[in-house]
Design a protein around this motif. Sequence first.
Motif, PDB file in Angstrom:
ATOM      1  N   VAL A   1       0.341  -1.591  -0.018  1.00 18.08           N
ATOM      2  CA  VAL A   1       0.074   0.067   0.264  1.00 18.08           C
ATOM      3  C   VAL A   1       1.223   1.391  -0.153  1.00 18.08           C
ATOM      4  O   VAL A   1       0.364   2.073  -0.824  1.00 18.08           O
ATOM      5  CB  VAL A   1      -1.169   0.182   1.451  1.00 18.08           C
ATOM      6  CG1 VAL A   1      -1.660   1.041   1.408  1.00 18.08           C
ATOM      7  CG2 VAL A   1      -1.774  -1.192   1.064  1.00 18.08           C
TER       8      VAL A   1
ATOM      9  N   ILE B   1      -5.231   0.359  -2.968  1.00 21.24           N
ATOM     10  CA  ILE B   1      -5.057   0.150  -3.956  1.00 21.24           C
ATOM     11  C   ILE B   1      -5.592   0.318  -5.391  1.00 21.24           C
ATOM     12  O   ILE B   1      -6.688   0.135  -4.922  1.00 21.24           O
ATOM     13  CB  ILE B   1      -4.221  -1.007  -4.502  1.00 21.24           C
ATOM     14  CG1 ILE B   1      -4.781  -1.986  -3.964  1.00 21.24           C
ATOM     15  CG2 ILE B   1      -2.969  -0.830  -3.420  1.00 21.24           C
ATOM     16  CD1 ILE B   1      -3.908  -3.504  -4.029  1.00 21.24           C
ATOM     17  N   ASP B   2      -5.417   0.636  -6.406  1.00 21.07           N
ATOM     18  CA  ASP B   2      -6.111   1.119  -7.762  1.00 21.07           C
ATOM     19  C   ASP B   2      -6.477  -0.776  -8.462  1.00 21.07           C
ATOM     20  O   ASP B   2      -6.152  -0.414  -9.701  1.00 21.07           O
ATOM     21  CB  ASP B   2      -5.385   2.015  -8.808  1.00 21.07           C
ATOM     22  CG  ASP B   2      -3.530   1.330  -9.054  1.00 21.07           C
ATOM     23  OD1 ASP B   2      -3.145   0.836  -8.391  1.00 21.07           O
ATOM     24  OD2 ASP B   2      -3.343   2.018 -10.502  1.00 21.07           O
TER      25      ASP B   2
ATOM     26  N   HIS C   1       2.496   1.768  -3.167  1.00 23.21           N
ATOM     27  CA  HIS C   1       1.597   2.547  -4.475  1.00 23.21           C
ATOM     28  C   HIS C   1       0.866   3.953  -3.777  1.00 23.21           C
ATOM     29  O   HIS C   1       0.517   4.247  -3.983  1.00 23.21           O
ATOM     30  CB  HIS C   1       0.035   1.865  -3.996  1.00 23.21           C
ATOM     31  CG  HIS C   1      -1.698   2.182  -4.852  1.00 23.21           C
ATOM     32  ND1 HIS C   1      -1.752   2.597  -5.971  1.00 23.21           N
ATOM     33  CD2 HIS C   1      -2.077   3.025  -4.747  1.00 23.21           C
ATOM     34  CE1 HIS C   1      -3.147   2.840  -6.003  1.00 23.21           C
ATOM     35  NE2 HIS C   1      -3.219   3.124  -5.353  1.00 23.21           N
ATOM     36  N   LYS C   2       1.152   4.485  -2.431  1.00 24.79           N
ATOM     37  CA  LYS C   2       0.787   5.910  -2.764  1.00 24.79           C
ATOM     38  C   LYS C   2       1.778   6.750  -2.004  1.00 24.79           C
ATOM     39  O   LYS C   2       1.489   7.848  -3.297  1.00 24.79           O
ATOM     40  CB  LYS C   2      -0.095   5.734  -1.380  1.00 24.79           C
ATOM     41  CG  LYS C   2      -1.593   5.304  -1.041  1.00 24.79           C
ATOM     42  CD  LYS C   2      -2.508   4.713   0.455  1.00 24.79           C
ATOM     43  CE  LYS C   2      -3.619   4.441   0.844  1.00 24.79           C
ATOM     44  NZ  LYS C   2      -4.028   4.855   2.278  1.00 24.79           N
TER      45      LYS C   2
ATOM     46  N   SER D   1       1.807   1.533  -9.028  1.00 19.77           N
ATOM     47  CA  SER D   1       0.533   0.813  -9.940  1.00 19.77           C
ATOM     48  C   SER D   1      -0.037  -1.071  -9.980  1.00 19.77           C
ATOM     49  O   SER D   1       0.578  -1.251 -10.426  1.00 19.77           O
ATOM     50  CB  SER D   1      -0.122   1.269 -11.597  1.00 19.77           C
ATOM     51  OG  SER D   1      -1.171   1.160 -12.095  1.00 19.77           O
TER      52      SER D   1
END
Length: 648
Positions: A75, A119-120, A78-79, A84
Amino acid sequence: MLDQAAKEKVYDPAYSESRKFEKVHTRIYEDSNKASYYLAKRIALLIQEKTKKGQPAVLGLPTGSSPIKVYENLVHFHKDQGLSFRNVVTFNLDEYYPMVPDSIHSYVRFMNEHLFDHIDIARESIHIPDGTLTKEQVQKYCRTYEQKIEKIGGIDIQLLGIGRTGHVGFNEPGSSINSRTRLIRLDKVTILDAASDFFGEENVPARAITMGVGTILSAKKIYLMAWGEGKAAIIKQTVEGPVTESIPATFLQQHSNCEIVLDQAAASQLTRVDTPWLVSECSWNEKLIKKATIWLSGKTNKAILKLTNEDYNEYGMGNLIAEIGSAEEINLKVFNQLQSTISGWPGGKPKADDSQRPERASPYPKRVLIFSPHPDDDVISMGGTLMRLVDQGHDVHVAYQTSGNIAVFDDDVLRFLDFAHEAIQHDEAKSEAKKLFEETQFFIGQKHAGDLDPPKILELKGLIRKGEALSAGRYCGIDEKNMHFLNLPFYETGTVKKKPFSQLDIDITLKLLNEIKPHQIFAAGDLSDPHGTHRVCLQIIINSVEQLISENIDWLKDTYLWLYRGAWQEWDIADMEMAVPIGPKDMKRKRNAIFRHQSQKDKAMFPGADEREFWQRAEQRNRETANKYDQLGLAEYEAVEGFVRYHF
């Protein structure tokens, strides 16, 4: 291209020699945080490589406490680093059956809370076994689950935890190497291990849907992770033992690209860690000599002072004899070290030579602060020492760090409310007590397993634990004003899962430390538990003391921090720096103090894998420690409580 570890394995003979008992590549990290970061980094690199190629990165994911830090790191990547997950497809290992997705016990909910909601990743790319199916639908569903994995090209990285039975996923002992995704019945040990999450083993589902061993072994890369001493025994069997269906994790030895990732505690029973002299010549230091000599004493069934040069040579320690000179010299050195750890004066013996004692003679009396993570850990884990400190005139304080409210059965709340209603004479108060009893009785009657208690019931449960702690403390001779109930905020969630600790928890602890200015601190030293309350409570203490050190607080310069173990295990004899003998009379007093915690008597809410009562565990553990000292040739005692000093 080979990474550094692989290069070492190929080119360094010493590397291969030290791992000659290991049948699968094993990587050991200082702690679970560093190990989790390594795993998250490997996953992130795979995702980036696949993204460049325009291919999906297919991950097999577990649940449980072990992967939580891995997911936190992903996480974070990602952030904060732009990683991605749009090209990621996931397949979870398992799910309880039956299980609805929004249950607090659901692995769907677990994965959403710890990873997917942050997350995406596309929702259609997430696959978790469906616990809502009818039994007739399960078999076809499992075949489809396998087909989806095969259609996308197989799993690139399969992440695994391990159970105490050696199960991976929910593949229990007896699972076939060719098994595929299916419905299985859970082993009794697995159910016991899950009992705390379900507020009792009777609430744990008896079945689960799991990927099979064959499904797992079809992955291109497998990482199995394990944290804490509780996993050490099964890790040794997995890494060094024969391949057997009774320990499904041993099938991983037959995978060509598998890596076992451990923290030091989980690796503690591997031969190269536990007995390194059996795999290669050692660079001997004082600690290793002590450990090896104690081990040799147990192996030969001889007291330390009876060990011979031949004994050392036979068990791979000839170079130690060559280095030191003789068995007699080693034996005497280790025997004296052990002898100096034994003290009936845990606060230090006043007006005595303390050069060979674990604690200082002065100041006397000492201000002593005992931290107890739950309201009963003090008497369970060091009750004999606690009473000895009181008897010897020290100013003893106990700080109960958490309320322990989730460990009280609903029936206990009704019993206490019923008593309050009957005992109160004043009409208005009697009416209020009756109303509270009826409301609580109604709520409990409608309550389902795992439902959260409202704040009022949690408060009542906390008061029950507090009353028991006060009773036990009074029995031990502690003044009530010296019993401090901190109710640290991190714990107060009403669920087994707790919040991360914060500066607020540290500030509460700092305030107490500065008020008491203790010469001795005792704390629960369950360092191998990566996620439990004990570990969090200890970290709060350590962070608080380190903050005081940074502020150059004078009183702290004269303070020792001693760590005791909880109800689950004891320190190794080689690690103990203070051993307090407990006689028969004091063992009985300790038992009586534990009995004051009536809500934990007969049956505890969270017994763990050991179904015995806490007093039984504590007594056996203390007697076993005394027996070990006796077998080493030291004095024979009824029981011993052991401590390790924490050095900042």
